[in-house]
Structure formats: C-alpha cells, structure tokens
Design an enzyme around this catalytic site. Structure first.
Site, mmCIF file in Angstrom:
data_model
loop_
_atom_site.group_PDB
_atom_site.id
_atom_site.type_symbol
_atom_site.label_atom_id
_atom_site.label_comp_id
_atom_site.label_asym_id
_atom_site.label_seq_id
_atom_site.Cartn_x
_atom_site.Cartn_y
_atom_site.Cartn_z
ATOM 1 C CB SER A 12 45.273 36.179 26.657
ATOM 2 O OG SER A 12 44.078 35.452 26.494
ATOM 3 C CB THR A 13 48.566 39.684 27.113
ATOM 4 O OG1 THR A 13 47.584 40.700 26.933
ATOM 5 C CG2 THR A 13 48.547 38.725 25.937
#
Length: 190
Positions: A12-13
């Site tokens: 996600s990041t």
C-alpha cells in the site's frame, strides 16, 4: 501449450519495502518467471501494474499472488478480475489460501467465497432498506437533497443569457446531464 506462472505483488505504501520484497521472494519461490510489482493503495482507482499484468497474461498462464488482499479490494473486484482472467483462459493461484483455480477444489473455494460475499452484501442491503423504511415511517428520513434540480431555474437563466453548457457546468457544479434535463424540463413547462 506451456503454462507460465506470472506474479503480482503490491504494497500500500512506499514504506512497506520489506513487505514487497517478501512477496517477490515468495512469488519467485513459487516459480514465477515474471513478476509485476507496485506500491499503491488498493483503494486507489488506478493500479497500473495490475492492469499491465492482466494485459500481459495469456491463455494457459497462471496469475500468482501471495494473498487475496494484494490482488482485489473487494469480492466484487475479485469477481471482475476473475472474469478478465477466465476470458483469457488464465488461472489464479493464491499462495496464502493454497487456492488454485486450475483445480476443481480451487474453483469451488473461489465460488464459495464469491457466494458468501454476495450473500453478506444482500443482507447488508436488506438491513439498509429496513432502516430507511423505519426512518421514513418515523419522519426522520428525507433522502438526498436534489441539488441539481434546485438549480434548474438558474441553469435556464444562465442559458438564456447565452452561457455555454460547459460554463454552466463549471459555475454551478452540476453534471452535463443535469443541465440538459433542466433545459428540457424548461421547454416542456413553457
């Protein structure tokens, strides 16, 4: 026809480098010869590497992911992805679930997951409808305010002043269809 294992890894990041590396390691260990990877939230509408892998895979290939949530943001999204894969003759393998859609058991498990998710969604919608009906009966529910309809007179006024449809859309913050609906209703009322 040779079967190619194609991997897809996502975190996600940007800070989740270790997670991405472990996915790539697991996909490589599973035999993937090509791996697509990206660092983007699943709630983002654009996942370019996912689109690339879905375009890349060919009949007989198997798309491999480490976990279901790395691939799909919801069961509906998974079913959409599965539709694309099926149309190309591509199977799906999810390592964490030991699910492989090239086997009868894998297909059954995926269909069961989809059926359960659909059932849960139907229950949620039924509860929502019941809640709305109760709120209406109690006089507490009014629904969403029809903002574009409230601006219909202003749309017709601006158009009569020679403003373009694009200018009306931008100034009033309404959709193109709302502008044309207001103009059409103005003609029938006249």
């Amino acid at each position: 026809m040779t079967s190619t294992l194609v991997g897809y890894a996502r975190t996600s990041t940007l800070e989740q480098i270790a997670g991405l590396e472990s996915q790539v390691r697991d996909l490589t260990a599973a035999g993937c010869t090509k791996i697509f990877q990206e660092q983007v939230s699943s709630v983002d509408t654009k996942r370019p590497e996912l689109e690339r892998v879905l375009d890349y895979v060919r009949e007989g290939d198997t798309l491999v992911v480490t976990k279901l949530d790395r691939l799909a943001r919801s069961m509906a999204n998974l079913m959409e992805i599965m539709g694309k894969l099926r149309s190309k003759g591509v199977e799906l393998k999810i390592l964490a679930l030991n699910l492989d859609t090239s086997t009868p058991t894998g297909k059954l498990m995926l269909n069961m997951l989809g059926s359960i998710a659909e059932f849960e969604r139907e229950l949620m919608l039924e509860r929502q409808r019941e809640g709305i009906a109760k709120a209406k009966a109690d006089g507490k529910y009014r629904g969403r305010a029809p903002t574009a309809r409230n601006k219909a007179d202003k749309v017709r006024e601006m158009r009569s002043q020679g403003k373009t449809v694009e200018a009306i859309i931008e100034e009033l913050g309404v959709s193109r269809s709302s502008v044309f609906r207001a103009l059409k209703e103005g003609k029938t009322a006249a």
